[in-house]
Design an enzyme around this catalytic site. Structure first.
Site, PDB file in Angstrom:
ATOM      1  N   LYS A  51       0.805  -1.238   0.000  1.00  0.00           N
ATOM      2  CA  LYS A  51       0.000   0.000   0.000  1.00  0.00           C
ATOM      3  C   LYS A  51       0.835   1.284   0.000  1.00  0.00           C
ATOM      4  O   LYS A  51       0.504   2.247   0.679  1.00  0.00           O
ATOM      5  CB  LYS A  51      -0.934   0.032   1.221  1.00  0.00           C
ATOM      6  CG  LYS A  51      -1.821  -1.190   1.326  1.00  0.00           C
ATOM      7  CD  LYS A  51      -2.769  -1.074   2.504  1.00  0.00           C
ATOM      8  CE  LYS A  51      -2.843  -2.378   3.245  1.00  0.00           C
ATOM      9  NZ  LYS A  51      -3.814  -2.403   4.324  1.00  0.00           N
TER      10      LYS A  51
ATOM     11  N   ASP B  33      -7.034  -7.000  10.932  1.00  0.00           N
ATOM     12  CA  ASP B  33      -8.349  -6.347  10.828  1.00  0.00           C
ATOM     13  C   ASP B  33      -9.518  -7.338  10.789  1.00  0.00           C
ATOM     14  O   ASP B  33     -10.604  -7.032  11.278  1.00  0.00           O
ATOM     15  CB  ASP B  33      -8.410  -5.351   9.652  1.00  0.00           C
ATOM     16  CG  ASP B  33      -7.916  -5.951   8.343  1.00  0.00           C
ATOM     17  OD1 ASP B  33      -7.525  -7.142   8.320  1.00  0.00           O
ATOM     18  OD2 ASP B  33      -7.903  -5.236   7.335  1.00  0.00           O
TER      19      ASP B  33
END
Length: 469
Positions: free
Chosen positions: A157, A193
């Site tokens: 990312k 997550d």
């Protein structure tokens, strides 16, 4: 005959119940490969141990900090868990930006920045005097060795900080806080997550044993029996496993259901050959699949009088959010007309309804594939526990899940896992509240095992004295 010609394009996206059953069976094999002691390092589905050994039991309480670093911003949160009300309250939160140059600088700089923002947050909320436990959601590929020990495998990312890959991120955070020296934190729990999603739902509903994300990417975790996790010692109890199911198909096992459009999307992505399953399902890719189908239909003179506009011809300009807008039961057709006009296309009413059909087909395929994968997990839990019938809850998060019709996903799971009764709960701020919950449960377990040791220890005191001589 227009309809038949349209059908020819969409047919490869239509997966029969038998095909979905087959996809589910293949994933089942891959879960076992990922759990195996000698097969896991080559397995496309990674099945990473998370060291989360229990879901909430409803007795957890207290104040916690949560850090959530998953992209260009990170968040600091203060979370309060109230036993009486079975509530997880977000007291306060603050977003801190991470400047571009810091994403490419040294790891020390990055963690100093995080420690500074955390310090500022504690200062402004009068929490500096307390030593609060902290949950750290760090959404990058890590190898977790303990609940408070997690080694970064590689940055993704857009991050590329030096001196962090191969290092324990908890250690780096603690060192940065220590360098400041003006505040302390308690125990740290690392949280993926998906696990945060499961745990934030788990306080409300203690039968929540699966966490699933369908957003920009897709992934899921679930509670597995420790005796099946071959790379971890121990026989008793359970551990949450982060499947990393986005990598399903990376070994070619889904090639027979990939369409030419999937192959094209994979080729032009930043990580060709990797995360094949994710590319058929998640928000980062759905719009592009639709765009490629529309381009091909236009080239074959089925749409827009054969004229491709500049926007339609540009990679990435048909956004995934257009799909959910075009799918809307009531306003979908109007939205489609508006979007096609914005894309500079000369459309007819027939064109607009064909575009709706394309969007619906591709978003349905995403839901059905997801259902097949989820069915694999619920069936696995049921078989692990030798139950004729399983009642369980899935905590879900992600924009694709929130924005698209979920009835298809739910119906398909019922079909593929008939002996399971599944409740879906949309996670409230999983990466914040869930991180606090992981920390709270870890504390409860540590406390319980201390009490056990103390009660055992009373019997063993005499023996220890002799050893000490």
């Amino acid at each position: 005959g227009g309809d038949l010609r349209v059908e020819k394009y969409l047919q490869p996206f239509q997966l029969s119940p038998e095909t979905l059953q087959e996809v589910s069976a293949r994933l089942r094999k891959d879960l076992l490969r990922g759990l195996g002691k000698h097969s896991h390092h080559k397995a496309p589905v990674k099945m990473l141990p998370t060291f989360v050994r229990a879901t909430p039991d409803g007795t957890e309480k207290g104040d916690f900090l949560a850090l959530d670093l998953g992209g260009t911003n990170f968040r600091v949160l203060h979370v309060r868990v109230e036993e009486e009300a079975q509530k997880v309250l977000k007291m306060d939160s603050q977003i801190c930006a991470i400047p571009q140059e810091m994403m490419l600088g040294t790891g020390e700089q990055l963690f100093d920045h995080i420690a500074t923002c955390l310090g500022d947050f504690l200062e402004s909320h009068n929490l500096k005097g307390q030593t609060l436990p902290l949950g750290f959601t760090f959404s990058f590929p890590c190898e977790q060795l303990e609940i408070d020990k997690s080694i970064l495998i590689r940055w993704t990312k857009g991050f590329n900080c030096s001196g962090v890959e191969g290092k324990d991120v908890v250690q780096l955070l603690k060192e940065a806080i220590h360098r400041r020296g003006d505040y302390h934190i308690g125990s740290v729990a690392m949280v993926n997550d998906t696990v945060g999603t499961m745990m934030s739902c788990g306080y409300k509903d203690q039968s929540c044993e699966i966490g699933m994300i369908i957003g920009t990417g897709t992934n899921a975790c679930y509670m597995e029996e420790i005796k099946n996790v071959k790379r971890i010692e121990g026989e008793d109890g359970r551990m949450c496993i982060n499947t990393e199911w986005g990598g399903f198909g990376d070994d070619g096992c889904l090639d027979d259901i990939l369409t030419e459009f999937d192959v094209e999307v994979d080729k032009t992505s930043i990580n060709p050959g990797v995360h094949i399953f994710e590319k058929m399902i998640s928000g980062m890719y759905l719009g592009e699949i639709v765009r490629l189908v529309l381009v091909k239909m236009t080239k074959d003179k089925l749409l827009f009088k054969g004229q491709i506009s500049e926007a339609l011809g540009t990679c990435g300009l048909f956004e995934t959010k257009f799909i959910s807008e075009i799918e809307e039961p009531d306003s979908g057709l109007e939205n489609a007309k508006k979007i096609l006009t914005e894309l500079g296309l000369d459309w007819s009413l027939v064109d607009a309804s064909v575009v709706r059909l394309v969007c619906d087909t591709i978003s349905s395929r995403s839901a059905y594939l997801c259902a097949a994968a989820l069915a694999t997990l619920v069936n696995r839990i049921r078989n692990n526990r030798k139950l004729g019938h399983l009642k369980t809850t899935v905590g879900v998060d992600g924009t694709v899940y929130r924005k698209h019709p979920t009835s298809k996903l739910q119906k398909a799971v019922r079909l593929l896992a008939p002996q399971c009764d599944i409740t879906f709960l949309v996670s409230e701020d999983g990466s914040g509240k869930g991180a606090a919950m992981v920390t709270a449960v870890a504390q409860r377990l540590a406390h319980q095992s201390r009490l056990l040791e103390e009660s055992d220890g009373e019997d063993n005191e005499e023996e220890e004295e002799e050893e000490g001589q």
